[in-house]
Design an enzyme around this catalytic site. Structure first.
Site, PDB file in Angstrom:
ATOM      1  N   GLU A  23      -1.089  -3.886  11.721  1.00  0.00           N
ATOM      2  CA  GLU A  23      -0.354  -3.619  10.397  1.00  0.00           C
ATOM      3  C   GLU A  23       0.912  -4.023  10.904  1.00  0.00           C
ATOM      4  OE1 GLU A  23      -1.086  -0.002   7.978  1.00  0.00           O
ATOM      5  OE2 GLU A  23       0.474   0.633   9.273  1.00  0.00           O
ATOM      6  N   HIS A  35       0.843  -1.198  -0.065  1.00  0.00           N
ATOM      7  CA  HIS A  35       0.000   0.046   0.062  1.00  0.00           C
ATOM      8  C   HIS A  35       0.981   1.284  -0.007  1.00  0.00           C
ATOM      9  CE1 HIS A  35      -0.251   1.202   4.438  1.00  0.00           C
ATOM     10  NE2 HIS A  35       0.888   0.844   4.383  1.00  0.00           N
ATOM     11  N   HIS A  70       2.932  -4.869   4.048  1.00  0.00           N
ATOM     12  CA  HIS A  70       2.876  -5.799   5.408  1.00  0.00           C
ATOM     13  C   HIS A  70       2.199  -6.870   5.309  1.00  0.00           C
ATOM     14  CE1 HIS A  70       3.627  -1.733   7.228  1.00  0.00           C
ATOM     15  NE2 HIS A  70       2.784  -1.044   6.498  1.00  0.00           N
ATOM     16  N   ASP A  83      -5.653 -10.611  -0.178  1.00  0.00           N
ATOM     17  CA  ASP A  83      -4.429 -11.118  -0.063  1.00  0.00           C
ATOM     18  C   ASP A  83      -3.439 -10.930  -1.291  1.00  0.00           C
ATOM     19  OD1 ASP A  83      -2.414 -12.597   1.297  1.00  0.00           O
ATOM     20  OD2 ASP A  83      -2.915 -14.446   0.586  1.00  0.00           O
ATOM     21  N   HIS A  84      -2.174 -10.695  -1.034  1.00  0.00           N
ATOM     22  CA  HIS A  84      -1.192 -10.530  -2.223  1.00  0.00           C
ATOM     23  C   HIS A  84      -1.714  -9.377  -3.284  1.00  0.00           C
ATOM     24  CE1 HIS A  84       0.660 -13.887  -0.801  1.00  0.00           C
ATOM     25  NE2 HIS A  84       1.871 -13.756  -1.565  1.00  0.00           N
ATOM     26  N   HIS A 122       5.125   0.048  -0.071  1.00  0.00           N
ATOM     27  CA  HIS A 122       5.814  -0.725   0.655  1.00  0.00           C
ATOM     28  C   HIS A 122       4.602  -1.862   1.097  1.00  0.00           C
ATOM     29  CE1 HIS A 122       3.926   2.236   3.314  1.00  0.00           C
ATOM     30  NE2 HIS A 122       3.955   1.158   4.372  1.00  0.00           N
ATOM     31  N   CYS A 129       5.482   6.197   4.548  1.00  0.00           N
ATOM     32  CA  CYS A 129       4.487   5.473   3.987  1.00  0.00           C
ATOM     33  C   CYS A 129       3.919   6.000   2.714  1.00  0.00           C
ATOM     34  CB  CYS A 129       3.638   5.626   5.107  1.00  0.00           C
ATOM     35  SG  CYS A 129       3.921   4.843   6.570  1.00  0.00           S
TER      36      CYS A 129
END
Lengths: 136, 136, 136, 136, 136, 136
Positions: free
Chosen positions: B125, B15, B42, B80-81, B40, B34
């Site tokens: 997070e 994100h 998580h 996801d992913h 980047h 960020c």
């Protein structure tokens, strides 16, 4: 404002989810692998919390040593290394789901802790599945 | 007294925090690292809890297998992913902060769980930063 | 007999697994969801260990403060909140799998630690997937 | 220098420690609470590691998805929600201690992973008791 | 509906539980090993949560970087690597139990966070003993 | 092939890092905050492993109950709730760094475990700093 003190404990037990009023087929459909007639088991992790006022003379809400010993005598000695269905009378007519085990633990601890204090039980059946009782 | 059952799940995503109504300078000032335009990411850890009454026939508040499958279909398959900003429509006009992701997860699950039951979402997070929604 | 001291650190990054010498179809077949062209991300957890003799005057094998600062300057500042494929030169021709990231971290730290001491890197891509480098 | 990749998995099972060649008294003396004839159980946590060379074309030592699926088919499907003594043939003449379960898991995985690679199994019976097999 | 953001931090400290108005015998009886005149110590783990509304412009309830820095300046710098009884004025007349430390942390943070927001402190004295303040 | 069994334990203690042969200035320079003359403290987490052959009659490498009791009598009773510098003779002339504490624990356990078996000690001073002794 009130404070909450919490103590973590654990016990290992075998269990089986089965409703004797149902057919085998319905038990298998509802409870799946958890209905295995030969039992399976868990490392149950337990957090018992007590909520109330802090005593200014000791700085304690409740002596954690006393809470630890109470969990030992009322919960661990009662449930650890047991088959919940066969060895523990509380589950003779109650299905040992995490929800019901948490309530049994609460009911066993309640008479031993001052009524001015609230109690909360969190029971981890696995690190991914857990139950809190009671919730307002 | 009510009971709460909780299920832990997880997903990995990229994100970027960026408000398109702001200058680049203000975005960098508010969001710092960020705001990296190349994104980047998580490993998000998620706890979904459901609060209500236990069914005496099953000993379940809600079948954890059903809750697990619901989180899989509504949350993990959706996030996801993924790149939250580019691949997930919920964030086309909403900044994917942990606060907003938790609300999006709540809103996606709410229609699928009986309205007599409350839902609570905790989103990690990182192991050190997490968000709970809603809070009374 | 030797001693090993270990320090845990962490960083967050986005990445994509993609071999530019392959077709898109083969990349998708081999790398699956990890091939998402818009990237996904992880909270990487890192354990750096140093193996050697303890200095009798300090009782230290290596001052953990120095190791912590070295991981900060050589690893965290280099990788944290980055897109590994686009922002980090080490991965311009190297696929950022956990195996390769662990080796890059080792190679970046090796010149800064006394050659009489061995180094070991453990890199967690998720709590369930991790890599150790080197292994004898 | 070699690399090690590791994958964490888990399963829940019931068991009982009992040597049929011994008297009940000796079994109780040696195995204590673990000898309960009605069984008890655990959430077993498992780390399977594979040691070898990284393939430069993929950056993988072994595709973690393949390792995950192998653990699922050979270990989890075989042991999860089972009574190890009654439901699992490997333990018909072998006491299901953590040491023996770790070796059974190793023996089940060994034929499915390239012989040029080493395998290591870590089995947690509880977060406080665990076993590693094999050790050089 | 409100949201809660939480930040985990930690500090290490020595302490002793002792009420100067009591005899040595009573102190030993009530506080046991925790009354050791030479002190013992803990790695305290801390979760500070802030409860309120999310700002639609930033997607933040509160910038976690600001909360992190505030915990650093008001809590970690004040308590880390200290002897709570001898080095920290808050405990000159207050016994440094987990209950009292949690309240001191709350009182130190309260003036620095907008009054429209609630604060909650969870303090782990060990992974098994922890305290939450305040509780409604 | 050998097996390793591991047992986790813990103790809480105060300590100070200080070399009496050095000036106060040099102690402060080398040991920083850890040199506080009033001491600070930690929750030490300990993993003791024993390596050897499994007994085919019991399925045990070593009875974990015996190992647990040995850690209790030789390590926990000796170090828990103590000031390592003032209350523990092993550290009268030895600086209580994690490296040295791990070696003291090893030396205390070694005479009590069969010489055909190897011992390994991992000592966590914090979840981020830990030491392994011995390492081949």
């Amino acid at each position: 404002m009130k404070t909450k003190v919490s103590r973590r404990a654990h016990f290992n037990a075998a269990h089986r989810l089965h409703n004797p009023n149902w057919s085998d087929a319905r038990n298998k459909e509802v409870f799946g692998l958890c209905n295995n007639p030969n039992y399976h088991g868990h490392n149950y992790d337990l957090i018992v919390s007590v909520i109330g006022e802090v005593d200014p003379e000791t700085g304690y809400l409740m002596d954690m040593k006393i809470l630890k010993d109470l969990i030992k005598s009322e919960v661990e000695n009662h449930l650890d290394h047991k088959n919940l269905n066969k060895d523990v009378a509380d589950f003779s007519t109650l299905i040992p789901t995490a929800e019901n085990i948490a309530k049994v633990i609460y009911d066993r601890l309640r008479p031993h802790i001052d009524q001015s204090k609230e109690i909360e039980v969190v029971l981890y059946e696995t690190p991914r599945n857990f139950v809190t009782y009671p919730v307002k």
